[in-house]
Enzyme design. Sequence first.
Site, PDB file in Angstrom:
ATOM      1  N   GLU A  37      20.531   8.534  42.188  1.00 10.62           N
ATOM      2  CA  GLU A  37      20.074   9.919  42.246  1.00 10.62           C
ATOM      3  C   GLU A  37      21.153  10.749  41.562  1.00 10.62           C
ATOM      4  O   GLU A  37      22.329  10.649  41.909  1.00 10.62           O
ATOM      5  CB  GLU A  37      19.923  10.356  43.713  1.00 10.62           C
ATOM      6  CG  GLU A  37      19.392  11.763  43.817  1.00 10.62           C
ATOM      7  CD  GLU A  37      19.203  12.227  45.255  1.00 10.62           C
ATOM      8  OE1 GLU A  37      19.337  11.418  46.185  1.00 10.62           O
ATOM      9  OE2 GLU A  37      18.935  13.426  45.417  1.00 10.62           O
ATOM     10  N   ARG A 264      25.912  -2.117  52.178  1.00 11.77           N
ATOM     11  CA  ARG A 264      26.670  -1.152  51.377  1.00 11.77           C
ATOM     12  C   ARG A 264      28.126  -1.546  51.356  1.00 11.77           C
ATOM     13  O   ARG A 264      28.614  -2.157  52.305  1.00 11.77           O
ATOM     14  CB  ARG A 264      26.635   0.231  52.029  1.00 11.77           C
ATOM     15  CG  ARG A 264      25.341   0.906  52.119  1.00 11.77           C
ATOM     16  CD  ARG A 264      25.547   2.224  52.840  1.00 11.77           C
ATOM     17  NE  ARG A 264      25.944   3.275  51.924  1.00 11.77           N
ATOM     18  CZ  ARG A 264      25.084   3.904  51.122  1.00 11.77           C
ATOM     19  NH1 ARG A 264      23.823   3.602  51.130  1.00 11.77           N
ATOM     20  NH2 ARG A 264      25.504   4.852  50.318  1.00 11.77           N
ATOM     21  N   LYS A 274      28.233  10.445  48.933  1.00 11.21           N
ATOM     22  CA  LYS A 274      28.257  11.480  47.893  1.00 11.21           C
ATOM     23  C   LYS A 274      28.398  12.867  48.508  1.00 11.21           C
ATOM     24  O   LYS A 274      29.006  13.746  47.912  1.00 11.21           O
ATOM     25  CB  LYS A 274      27.001  11.392  47.037  1.00 11.21           C
ATOM     26  CG  LYS A 274      27.201  10.489  45.834  1.00 11.21           C
ATOM     27  CD  LYS A 274      26.045  10.568  44.878  1.00 11.21           C
ATOM     28  CE  LYS A 274      24.941   9.651  45.314  1.00 11.21           C
ATOM     29  NZ  LYS A 274      23.808   9.612  44.397  1.00 11.21           N
TER      30      LYS A 274
HETATM   31  P1  ATP Z   1      24.962   8.375  49.109  1.00  6.12           P
HETATM   32  O1  ATP Z   1      24.544   8.035  50.492  1.00  6.12           O
HETATM   33  O2  ATP Z   1      26.440   8.342  48.888  1.00  6.12           O
HETATM   34  O3  ATP Z   1      24.300   9.606  48.566  1.00  6.12           O
HETATM   35  P2  ATP Z   1      22.955   6.858  47.822  1.00  6.12           P
HETATM   36  O4  ATP Z   1      22.627   5.461  48.212  1.00  6.12           O
HETATM   37  O5  ATP Z   1      22.018   7.916  48.238  1.00  6.12           O
HETATM   38  O6  ATP Z   1      24.442   7.143  48.222  1.00  6.12           O
HETATM   39  P3  ATP Z   1      22.062   6.666  45.160  1.00  6.12           P
HETATM   40  O7  ATP Z   1      22.433   7.447  43.970  1.00  6.12           O
HETATM   41  O8  ATP Z   1      20.700   6.819  45.701  1.00  6.12           O
HETATM   42  O9  ATP Z   1      23.129   6.957  46.265  1.00  6.12           O
HETATM   43  O10 ATP Z   1      22.376   5.125  44.890  1.00  6.12           O
HETATM   44  C1  ATP Z   1      21.944   4.409  43.780  1.00  6.12           C
HETATM   45  C2  ATP Z   1      22.003   2.946  44.093  1.00  6.12           C
HETATM   46  O11 ATP Z   1      23.322   2.570  44.456  1.00  6.12           O
HETATM   47  C3  ATP Z   1      21.110   2.631  45.271  1.00  6.12           C
HETATM   48  O12 ATP Z   1      20.383   1.457  44.994  1.00  6.12           O
HETATM   49  C4  ATP Z   1      22.056   2.428  46.404  1.00  6.12           C
HETATM   50  O13 ATP Z   1      21.559   1.526  47.330  1.00  6.12           O
HETATM   51  C5  ATP Z   1      23.316   1.927  45.702  1.00  6.12           C
HETATM   52  N1  ATP Z   1      24.497   2.302  46.460  1.00  6.12           N
HETATM   53  C6  ATP Z   1      24.901   3.538  46.807  1.00  6.12           C
HETATM   54  N2  ATP Z   1      26.009   3.505  47.566  1.00  6.12           N
HETATM   55  C7  ATP Z   1      26.333   2.190  47.700  1.00  6.12           C
HETATM   56  C8  ATP Z   1      27.380   1.492  48.374  1.00  6.12           C
HETATM   57  N3  ATP Z   1      28.329   2.129  49.065  1.00  6.12           N
HETATM   58  N4  ATP Z   1      27.387   0.143  48.290  1.00  6.12           N
HETATM   59  C9  ATP Z   1      26.441  -0.506  47.590  1.00  6.12           C
HETATM   60  N5  ATP Z   1      25.436   0.085  46.933  1.00  6.12           N
HETATM   61  C10 ATP Z   1      25.369   1.422  46.993  1.00  6.12           C
HETATM   62 MG    MG Z   2      20.031   8.203  47.656  1.00  3.82          MG
END
Ligand code: ATP
Ligand code: MG
Length: 564
Positions: A37, A264, A274
């Site tokens: 995102e 994660r 984020k």
């Molecule tokens: P946040 O909770 O920090 O906003 P998010 O998962 O919403 O993180 P996205 O931009 O949606 O962030 O993530 C893109 C991809 O990266 C998704 O498939 C997500 O599962 C993966 N991802 C994000 N954070 C992690 C993490 N800490 N470890 C492994 N994969 C991750």
């Molecule tokens: Mg997300």
Amino acid sequence: MSETENSTTTNFIRQIVEQDLKAGKNDGHVHTRFPPEPNGYLHIGHAKSIVLNFGIAKDYKGQCNLRFDDTNPHKENIEFVDSIQQDVRWLGYDWQDRLFYASNYFQQLHDFAVELIQAGKAYVCDLDGEQMRAYRGTLKEPGQESPYRSRSVEENLDLFERMKAGEFADGERVLRAKIDMGSPNMNLRDPTLYRIRHGVIHHQTGEAWCIYPMYDYTHPVSDALEGITHSLCTLEFEDHRPLYDWVLDNISIPCHPQQIEFSRLNLEYTVLSKRKLTQLVDEGFVEGWDDPRMPTVAGMRRRGYSAASIREFCLRIGITKSDGLVEMGMLENCIREDLDAHAPRRMAVMHPLKVVIENYPQGQSESLTAPNHPKDEAMGKRQIDFCREIYIDQADFREQANKKYKRLVTGGEVRLRNAYVIKCEEVMKNNQGEIVELRCSYDPETLGKNPQGRKVRGVVHWVSAQHGVKGGVRLYDRLFNQANADKVEEGGRFTDNLNPDSLRTLTDCYFEPALAEAGEGEQYQFEREGYFILDSREAAREELVFNRIITLRDSWVKIDKAGG
Ligand code: ATP
Ligand code: MG
């Protein structure tokens, strides 16, 4: 890719992919995607997902798409869209011509929603947010059906089109899936598929839409439209999988990717949310998203971590279904191993102490040769200048010390790295009794060798006072004081855990002349001091400023033990 990267590393997801390929599923093809995102910069957790998704595609001769999950236009912007592309590329991956936006599919998503309505599987609901929550029930109690659930198909079609046409205000109506208000899985209690958002200018679609699809609806449809075979996501989506499958089972789309969840990455001494990283940037706790202390890909790049070492770390931590906190030492070992092998050696003095070599002729100097790497001759040699006045580090001299102190003491000898043995003859002090200069002698017979029977306490680094270049260093430490950086006392904020000494700046350092030619992105080992890289900040261009990438050894192990 570096030689240390072991592409045969396996994990349960790779095993599933291999079995599917063997069984000829999906026409023997694998297609993954990385779906960020664009509401922040990528961090090391994203790197784990990138290495997994792009790595599988690469190793099984498949494809991996980059797709922006841009259905939440309030928090998203083009700066993030650009930085994410830059970071994925820098990490060493290529999506070729497969850059997509979920917003590319707004029309198809709308049309599939109409299909759901026509099949009696979606309805427009007028409950407000608070009522929706009340009707939703709890984990222990089933929810209640919305009074709008039994609207006719015609009425739903009409209302949905009017939602799209902008007739209603934000929050006035939503489109919901008609699944099961009694399901033990809360995600299946008639989840929202569409909501109204007026007055936003989407970075891709502008003002074309005022209804926006929800993530749980958008994601399976986007995956299926792109022909994704394995949709890999983190564990918090495990409970959403039945909804993922429900959406695809109830619309006319032939493709049905398999969602597989993995844990994660959580890393000690930092945060990987984020929302929290945004807070650190917005509230000025760091210099920006690319601050070298940030766990972002941009921060790590500026810090001087190589892409290969980040990939290596992502492979070493593996892919599992169990959550945990990865030790910072794991990451730091990957960084150090990479640097030790590749970084040329140089000398720099952080806290200069002037040394005058009294028996070295005034006005004379000589050019000595030093290897760039002790274990790799192919990295060549460099010239370093030696003369009567040099600097050593203040920490490398004590007036008196026991035998354990392997550096210079009054009347003692020490070897200057790549040069001669010197002996301290006299200590000069100022009125406050502080040491300001050492008077030493050197032994011309000791260049590159120790005359027989001669015991020298140790080796110290130095820089010629006449030839050295003055500049500064920025010494980085952990961003947070505690391993579990998120953990806060009641009423506290996670920012209370920030390490106030995570950045120390030194300004009166001396670098050997070869460092004046350091190029952007070149990593060096400053002997005995750590690994450094030229600071790429605009402000650092005028003078020579180096960022410390990492210390030579893990000094934290000692501190942790001593400090308890
Ligand atoms: P946040 O909770 O920090 O906003 P998010 O998962 O919403 O993180 P996205 O931009 O949606 O962030 O993530 C893109 C991809 O990266 C998704 O498939 C997500 O599962 C993966 N991802 C994000 N954070 C992690 C993490 N800490 N470890 C492994 N994969 C991750
Ligand atoms: Mg997300």
